[in-house]
Design a protein around this motif. Structure first.
Motif, PDB file in Angstrom:
ATOM      1  N   VAL A 180       0.652  -1.167  -0.498  1.00  0.00           N
ATOM      2  CA  VAL A 180       0.078  -0.019  -0.241  1.00  0.00           C
ATOM      3  C   VAL A 180       0.949   1.290   0.066  1.00  0.00           C
ATOM      4  N   PHE A 181       0.802   1.972  -1.051  1.00  0.00           N
ATOM      5  CA  PHE A 181       1.668   3.235  -1.138  1.00  0.00           C
ATOM      6  C   PHE A 181       0.457   4.731  -0.747  1.00  0.00           C
ATOM      7  N   LEU A 182       0.502   5.613  -0.182  1.00  0.00           N
ATOM      8  CA  LEU A 182       0.004   6.009   0.417  1.00  0.00           C
ATOM      9  C   LEU A 182       0.006   7.492  -0.356  1.00  0.00           C
ATOM     10  N   GLY A 183      -0.955   8.155  -0.876  1.00  0.00           N
ATOM     11  CA  GLY A 183      -0.708   8.674  -2.073  1.00  0.00           C
ATOM     12  C   GLY A 183      -1.007  10.582  -1.678  1.00  0.00           C
ATOM     13  N   ALA A 211      -3.093   1.970  -4.578  1.00  0.00           N
ATOM     14  CA  ALA A 211      -2.212   3.165  -3.776  1.00  0.00           C
ATOM     15  C   ALA A 211      -3.434   3.560  -2.965  1.00  0.00           C
ATOM     16  N   LEU A 212      -3.050   4.817  -2.099  1.00  0.00           N
ATOM     17  CA  LEU A 212      -4.096   4.580  -0.872  1.00  0.00           C
ATOM     18  C   LEU A 212      -4.285   6.271  -0.601  1.00  0.00           C
ATOM     19  N   VAL A 213      -5.075   7.152  -1.641  1.00  0.00           N
ATOM     20  CA  VAL A 213      -4.737   8.413  -1.929  1.00  0.00           C
ATOM     21  C   VAL A 213      -5.813   9.326  -0.504  1.00  0.00           C
ATOM     22  N   GLU A 214      -5.234  10.741  -0.025  1.00  0.00           N
ATOM     23  CA  GLU A 214      -6.759  11.481   1.064  1.00  0.00           C
ATOM     24  C   GLU A 214      -7.278  11.867   0.481  1.00  0.00           C
ATOM     25  N   LYS A 215      -7.111  12.680  -0.283  1.00  0.00           N
ATOM     26  CA  LYS A 215      -8.463  13.201  -1.118  1.00  0.00           C
ATOM     27  C   LYS A 215      -7.906  13.627  -2.734  1.00  0.00           C
ATOM     28  N   PRO A 216      -9.200  13.456  -3.592  1.00  0.00           N
ATOM     29  CA  PRO A 216      -8.941  13.535  -5.007  1.00  0.00           C
ATOM     30  C   PRO A 216      -8.191  14.653  -5.499  1.00  0.00           C
ATOM     31  N   ARG A 217      -7.230  15.602  -4.953  1.00  0.00           N
ATOM     32  CA  ARG A 217      -7.063  16.643  -5.678  1.00  0.00           C
ATOM     33  C   ARG A 217      -5.362  16.797  -4.755  1.00  0.00           C
ATOM     34  N   THR A 218      -5.359  14.949  -4.669  1.00  0.00           N
ATOM     35  CA  THR A 218      -3.838  14.705  -3.462  1.00  0.00           C
ATOM     36  C   THR A 218      -2.982  14.654  -4.832  1.00  0.00           C
ATOM     37  N   LEU A 219      -3.778  14.019  -5.435  1.00  0.00           N
ATOM     38  CA  LEU A 219      -1.980  13.916  -7.395  1.00  0.00           C
ATOM     39  C   LEU A 219      -2.347  14.972  -8.476  1.00  0.00           C
ATOM     40  N   ASN A 229      -4.938   3.085 -13.850  1.00  0.00           N
ATOM     41  CA  ASN A 229      -4.575   2.771 -15.656  1.00  0.00           C
ATOM     42  C   ASN A 229      -3.183   1.121 -14.610  1.00  0.00           C
ATOM     43  N   ARG A 230      -2.820   1.865 -14.307  1.00  0.00           N
ATOM     44  CA  ARG A 230      -1.365   0.531 -14.043  1.00  0.00           C
ATOM     45  C   ARG A 230      -1.827  -0.209 -12.402  1.00  0.00           C
ATOM     46  N   LEU A 231      -2.145   0.258 -11.032  1.00  0.00           N
ATOM     47  CA  LEU A 231      -1.462  -0.065 -10.452  1.00  0.00           C
ATOM     48  C   LEU A 231      -3.139  -1.226 -10.336  1.00  0.00           C
ATOM     49  N   GLU A 232      -2.952  -1.941  -9.630  1.00  0.00           N
ATOM     50  CA  GLU A 232      -4.152  -2.597  -9.086  1.00  0.00           C
ATOM     51  C   GLU A 232      -4.810  -1.882  -9.061  1.00  0.00           C
ATOM     52  N   PHE A 233      -4.974  -1.275  -8.102  1.00  0.00           N
ATOM     53  CA  PHE A 233      -6.207  -0.210  -8.229  1.00  0.00           C
ATOM     54  C   PHE A 233      -5.898   1.025  -7.391  1.00  0.00           C
ATOM     55  N   LEU A 234      -6.373   2.135  -7.580  1.00  0.00           N
ATOM     56  CA  LEU A 234      -6.423   3.181  -6.397  1.00  0.00           C
ATOM     57  C   LEU A 234      -7.568   3.668  -6.219  1.00  0.00           C
ATOM     58  N   THR A 235      -7.274   4.096  -4.574  1.00  0.00           N
ATOM     59  CA  THR A 235      -8.491   4.161  -3.934  1.00  0.00           C
ATOM     60  C   THR A 235      -8.623   5.753  -3.227  1.00  0.00           C
ATOM     61  N   GLU A 236      -9.547   6.221  -2.900  1.00  0.00           N
ATOM     62  CA  GLU A 236      -9.998   7.554  -2.427  1.00  0.00           C
ATOM     63  C   GLU A 236     -10.309   7.457  -0.522  1.00  0.00           C
ATOM     64  N   PHE A 237      -9.359   7.783   0.435  1.00  0.00           N
ATOM     65  CA  PHE A 237      -9.829   8.145   1.457  1.00  0.00           C
ATOM     66  C   PHE A 237     -10.926   9.219   2.521  1.00  0.00           C
ATOM     67  N   ARG A 238     -10.570   9.742   2.039  1.00  0.00           N
ATOM     68  CA  ARG A 238     -11.036  10.978   3.491  1.00  0.00           C
ATOM     69  C   ARG A 238     -13.118  10.775   2.368  1.00  0.00           C
ATOM     70  N   GLY A 239     -13.701  10.824   3.575  1.00  0.00           N
ATOM     71  CA  GLY A 239     -14.550  10.596   2.748  1.00  0.00           C
ATOM     72  C   GLY A 239     -15.984   9.497   3.324  1.00  0.00           C
ATOM     73  N   ASP A 240     -14.759   8.619   3.145  1.00  0.00           N
ATOM     74  CA  ASP A 240     -15.869   6.957   2.922  1.00  0.00           C
ATOM     75  C   ASP A 240     -14.130   6.103   2.921  1.00  0.00           C
ATOM     76  N   GLU A 241     -13.897   6.418   4.289  1.00  0.00           N
ATOM     77  CA  GLU A 241     -12.589   5.632   5.109  1.00  0.00           C
ATOM     78  C   GLU A 241     -12.447   4.393   4.452  1.00  0.00           C
ATOM     79  N   ILE A 242     -13.902   3.724   5.995  1.00  0.00           N
ATOM     80  CA  ILE A 242     -14.597   2.564   5.836  1.00  0.00           C
ATOM     81  C   ILE A 242     -14.386   1.162   4.295  1.00  0.00           C
ATOM     82  N   ALA A 243     -15.084   2.118   3.394  1.00  0.00           N
ATOM     83  CA  ALA A 243     -14.750   1.127   2.484  1.00  0.00           C
ATOM     84  C   ALA A 243     -13.738   1.051   1.701  1.00  0.00           C
ATOM     85  N   ALA A 244     -13.043   2.616   1.225  1.00  0.00           N
ATOM     86  CA  ALA A 244     -11.078   2.372   1.326  1.00  0.00           C
ATOM     87  C   ALA A 244     -10.447   1.412   1.549  1.00  0.00           C
TER      88      ALA A 244
END
Length: 261
Positions: A180-183, A211-219, A229-244
């Motif tokens: 897990v890479f924190l974005g 990848a786990l990013v905190e907010k959409p605009r972090t990257l 497109n290339r990692l297994e998946f990227l998921t967003e944390f803030r606002g939907d932490e449990i699902a992420a």
């Protein structure tokens, strides 16, 4: 010498009449480049009040600094006491009250010094926000796997992928490890992409890199697109932490063995 010092301090000082009193802008700039300013408000026939625009404290709190308790609260309290400044609970303005007219110049200098000092808290926000994100993510990940996978911090995903450690590696019995890479920045996600491409084309080790990013605009848009497109998946944390974190947990322990659904 006195005239030169007065010129240096006063040439860039601007004072404008406003409906409530005077708006003052000084030559002193904070770390963000904004010049320190304040208002001088007449509260009755003989008394004045110096105040800011009520933006600084909400901005600091919105950036993740908690002044209601703990060391940050104590530090702010000491700073307020040192400069004789108070906080308006309703407007969130910093102010010095009950000033006679001849007290305004000295009080204004103290208020400017305080304003510069309090903005030093802004230098802590970026580190503080990143640290809070990491701590929150780790806590929820541990809750999500609930002992069915180990979680290693700052670890290599596999011994052959040595260039960049992941922020967290989840290892479950009989399952490929999940890195897990924190974005927190474009560079961090580019490191994950490098490992993904190297493993895909050279190493061929069974593992997942997410990848786990905190907010959409972090990257930036480009890096986010590449990660999606290339990692297994990227998921967003803030606002939907449990699902992420549940999505990451399912990747680590397997959908059937997960009780998170």
């Amino acid at each position: 010498m006195k005239q030169k010092l007065c010129k240096a301090f006063c040439d860039d000082l601007s004072v404008h009449k406003v409906p409530a009193g005077y708006a003052v802008t000084t030559a002193f700039a904070a770390a963000d480049g904004d010049h320190i300013g304040f208002f001088v408000i007449k509260t009755n026939e003989t008394k004045y009040r110096i105040e800011d625009d009520g933006v600084t404290l909400p901005y600091l709190e919105g950036s993740g600094l908690d002044f209601k308790s703990g060391t940050r609260g104590e530090a702010l309290g000491e700073l307020l006491s040192e400069y004789g400044v108070s906080v308006d609970d309703e407007t969130q303005e910093f102010f010095i009250n009950n000033l006679l007219e001849d007290q305004i110049p000295a009080a204004a200098l103290k208020f400017v010094a305080f304003s510069l000092r309090v903005r030093d808290f802004m230098l802590m926000t970026e580190f503080r926000v990143a640290t809070t994100f990491r701590e929150d993510a780790e806590r929820l990940l541990r809750d999500a796997v609930n002992g069915r996978a180990s979680i290693e911090e700052n670890a290599l995903i596999t011994p052959k992928l040595t260039e960049f450690p992941a922020d967290f590696v989840l290892r479950a019995p009989g399952r490929p490890p999940v890195g897990v890479f924190l974005g927190t920045s474009d560079n961090r996600i580019l490191e994950a992409l490098f490992l993904q491409m190297r493993n895909q084309h050279e190493i061929h080790e069974p593992c997942s890199i997410v990848a786990l990013v905190e907010k959409p605009r972090t990257l930036s848009l480009r890096v986010r697109q590449q990660a999606t497109n290339r990692l297994e998946f990227l998921t967003e944390f803030r606002g939907d932490e449990i699902a992420a974190v549940e999505r990451i947990a399912r990747e680590a322990i397997g959908r059937r063995s997960s009780s998170l659904q």
